[in-house]
Enzyme design. Structure first.
Site, PDB file in Angstrom:
ATOM      1  N   PHE A 217       0.872  -1.188   0.000  1.00 60.73           N
ATOM      2  CA  PHE A 217       0.000   0.000   0.000  1.00 60.73           C
ATOM      3  C   PHE A 217       0.901   1.229   0.000  1.00 60.73           C
ATOM      4  O   PHE A 217       1.681   1.444   0.925  1.00 60.73           O
ATOM      5  CB  PHE A 217      -0.922   0.037   1.233  1.00 60.73           C
ATOM      6  N   ASP A 326       9.289   3.059   1.583  1.00 58.80           N
ATOM      7  CA  ASP A 326       8.117   3.817   2.022  1.00 58.80           C
ATOM      8  C   ASP A 326       7.919   3.578   3.520  1.00 58.80           C
ATOM      9  O   ASP A 326       7.426   2.530   3.943  1.00 58.80           O
ATOM     10  CB  ASP A 326       6.895   3.351   1.213  1.00 58.80           C
ATOM     11  N   LYS A 357       2.364  10.500   8.510  1.00 56.82           N
ATOM     12  CA  LYS A 357       1.769   9.966   9.740  1.00 56.82           C
ATOM     13  C   LYS A 357       2.464  10.475  11.013  1.00 56.82           C
ATOM     14  O   LYS A 357       2.372  11.641  11.328  1.00 56.82           O
ATOM     15  CB  LYS A 357       1.747   8.441   9.676  1.00 56.82           C
ATOM     16  N   THR A 381       1.425  23.777  -4.109  1.00 52.65           N
ATOM     17  CA  THR A 381       1.244  25.039  -3.388  1.00 52.65           C
ATOM     18  C   THR A 381       1.803  24.961  -1.969  1.00 52.65           C
ATOM     19  O   THR A 381       2.592  25.805  -1.549  1.00 52.65           O
ATOM     20  CB  THR A 381      -0.255  25.418  -3.335  1.00 52.65           C
TER      21      THR A 381
HETATM   22  C1  LIG Z   1       2.935   2.636   3.726  1.00 56.84           C
HETATM   23  C2  LIG Z   1       1.982   3.729   3.337  1.00 56.84           C
HETATM   24  N1  LIG Z   1       2.279   4.510   2.295  1.00 56.84           N
HETATM   25  C3  LIG Z   1       1.467   5.515   1.915  1.00 56.84           C
HETATM   26  C4  LIG Z   1       0.297   5.782   2.580  1.00 56.84           C
HETATM   27  C5  LIG Z   1      -0.590   6.893   2.130  1.00 56.84           C
HETATM   28  O1  LIG Z   1      -0.579   7.930   3.050  1.00 56.84           O
HETATM   29  P1  LIG Z   1      -1.773   8.983   3.062  1.00 56.84           P
HETATM   30  O2  LIG Z   1      -2.990   8.256   3.534  1.00 56.84           O
HETATM   31  O3  LIG Z   1      -1.302  10.048   3.995  1.00 56.84           O
HETATM   32  O4  LIG Z   1      -1.925   9.496   1.681  1.00 56.84           O
HETATM   33  C6  LIG Z   1      -0.049   4.985   3.683  1.00 56.84           C
HETATM   34  C7  LIG Z   1      -1.314   5.231   4.407  1.00 56.84           C
HETATM   35  O5  LIG Z   1      -1.797   4.464   5.178  1.00 56.84           O
HETATM   36  C8  LIG Z   1       0.811   3.928   4.063  1.00 56.84           C
HETATM   37  O6  LIG Z   1       0.520   3.129   5.101  1.00 56.84           O
END
Ligand SMILES: Cc1ncc(COP(=O)(O)O)c(C=O)c1O
Length: 500
Positions: A217, A326, A357, A381
């Site tokens: 994800f 990530d 987060k 922006t």
């Molecule tokens: C590993 C990971 N990457 C990206 C995201 C996306 O972040 P956002 O919800 O702030 O767009 C999440 C969100 O849960 C995540 O767990």
């Protein structure tokens, strides 16, 4: 003593937020008066089932304006504190999900309240600048004090962004830009590049790809979505790219009983990664970058060994692909280290590390060569929010001052041991207890039972989240101590007993 501490730490206008002024609060630990975090509620307190009547009323009201299908209940953030989230019906729940893992040091932490009540913070709160063109005077200092003070090894540059998805989205762009500049041998696009990109054609919009993993994800924006493979509902009906997707290792538990099988599984996945890189190059869609989570979170808390990541990093290097880690969910301390990739023990763990987060602001660290070569290539922006850097600097102070990473390691151990015990006690119900720090998870026998357990736990005052097909994930804030673990375990075992 408590009230004198309070008066030292709060401005008068915020007296109504004082932790001790709320019914049900108590000074939990007398042994360690060094922190304000110890002003915590003494446990869950439930008045209604959840959602209660007021939440239901508000859901109906909001339902006339937007889709409310995902709303659990409405919250009273004034009354929430520490590890406890209070809802609009007066229910107080031990929060082990913390706004999808995004509350670093609990609700209304006194250090943050104090910072935000300081008049010198006001203009940062009130004026949100277009950071890419008009940053405030203290911006470089604040970045140094906050994000750069915890920069991953080998990285001295950081680009702030608003959220996790836009951090990843821009990180992907940076990887593509680097790849093309390397191909060209310089960073001056041709006339053909410039005209063809305006109509979405090659060579200006090149056929490059990002390799991601099944179960990953990385967010819901269009580029990120092409690398997200956790649930169909995120992707349905949205056009996407033909980019390679490698298998992520499916480890068997307990790990010590499946050493050989798990090593074979990881080797199989790595082999597939190399095959895909070669295949996509042959297809004319070379892989510019590989993106991976240190622990696949939304996809089911899937772990892999440090060896797997070290080998993957080498494969990326060998094939000229940028390596993007990530850490949007794993970053910020829950694994017992500020960055989960620190567990791999590498000096050069990645080319890009994205975050959001618990770091309060989104963004990504990167190696020097991934710096965009021209203005406005990586831009929007807001590009973050200076008030979040201010808060983050204080959060990091609290983490250091209160040794919260050590606390996480300690409470993580208690949590995982508790889960092992429960798993032994309820073998038909629970399996695959796993985790690093408090970043833990356990599998439930099926999805329907998981839903029932989550709802019953909530009605008893414990908030948890699901992930993957049938896992429960634990994502407390960093002020979740061992005694919170025990409160949780007691309630959880009662709930499990009802599902036996
Ligand atoms: C590993 C990971 N990457 C990206 C995201 C996306 O972040 P956002 O919800 O702030 O767009 C999440 C969100 O849960 C995540 O767990």
């Amino acid at each position: 003593m408590a009230s004198s501490l309070i008066s030292r730490h709060f401005a008068l206008p915020l007296q109504k937020h004082l932790w001790l002024s709320a019914p049900g609060c108590r000074y939990v630990s007398k042994a360690a008066p060094k922190t304000q975090v110890e002003y915590d509620y003494d446990g869950p307190s439930m008045k209604t089932s959840v959602p209660g009547p007021r939440s239901q009323e508000l859901t109906k009201q909001l339902g006339d304006i937007q889709n409310v299908g995902a709303i659990n209940f409405f919250c009273n953030y004034d009354e929430s504190r520490g590890n406890y989230l209070v809802d609009v019906d007066g229910n107080r729940m031990l929060d082990i999900y913390t706004q999808i893992s995004s509350i670093p040091i609990g609700y209304n932490h006194p250090a943050l309240i104090k910072l935000m009540s300081d008049p010198s913070s006001l203009s940062t709160l009130v004026n949100r600048p277009a950071l890419g063109i008009l940053p405030p005077e203290n911006f470089p200092d604040k970045l140094t004090e906050s994000l750069l003070s915890v920069a991953p090894s080998g990285m001295s540059r950081v680009q702030t962004m608003a959220c996790g998805s836009c951090s990843n989205e821009n990180a992907y762009k940076a990887m593509f830009i680097l790849y093309r500049n390397k191909e060209r041998g310089h960073n001056n696009p041709s006339e053909e590049d410039l005209s063809s990109c305006m109509v979405n054609q090659v060579p200006g919009c090149p056929d490059l790809s990002i390799l991601s993993f099944m179960g990953a994800f990385h967010g819901r924006t269009m580029g990120c979505l092409a690398t997200t493979h956790s649930k169909a509902i995120h992707k349905l009906d949205v056009p996407s790219f033909d980019w390679p997707i490698a298998p992520f290792p499916k480890l068997q538990y307990p790990l010590e009983e499946f050493t050989r099988e798990n090593a074979q599984e990881e080797a199989r996945c790595l082999e597939e990664v190399e095959d895909l890189i070669v295949k996509w190059r042959q297809k004319g869609k070379p892989v510019a970058g590989i993106v991976i989570e240190p622990i696949q979170a939304e996809g089911g808390d899937n772990h892999a060994s440090p060896d797997f990541f070290r080998n993957l990093r080498n494969i990326a290097r060998k094939h000229g692909c940028a390596f993007h880690v990530d850490e949007v969910q794993t970053g910020g301390g829950n694994t017992g280290k500020l960055w989960a990739h620190e567990h791999w023990g590498m000096d050069d763990p990645a080319d890009i590390v994205s975050f959001s987060k618990k770091l309060l602001t989104g963004g990504y660290y990167h190696r020097d060569e991934l710096q965009a070569d021209k203005p406005y290539r990586i831009f929007n922006t807001w590009m973050g929010d200076p008030s979040k850097n201010l808060l983050l600097a204080e959060v990091l102070n609290v983490i250091r001052r209160e040794n919260l990473l050590e606390e996480v390691t300690r409470s993580g151990k208690a949590l995982l041991n508790g889960l092992y015990d429960l798993q032994a006690q309820f073998p038909g119900l629970l399996s695959r207890a796993r985790g690093q720090g408090t970043f833990c998870a356990i599998d439930i026998c099926d999805d329907a039972t998981r839903s029932s357990i989550l709802l019953k736990a909530r009605d008893k005052g414990v908030l948890l989240g699901g992930c993957g097909d049938r896992s429960i994930r634990f994502r407390p804030s960093l002020v979740f101590k061992e005694y919170h673990v025990h409160i949780f375990l007691n309630i959880f075992s009662e709930v499990l007993a009802q599902h036996k």
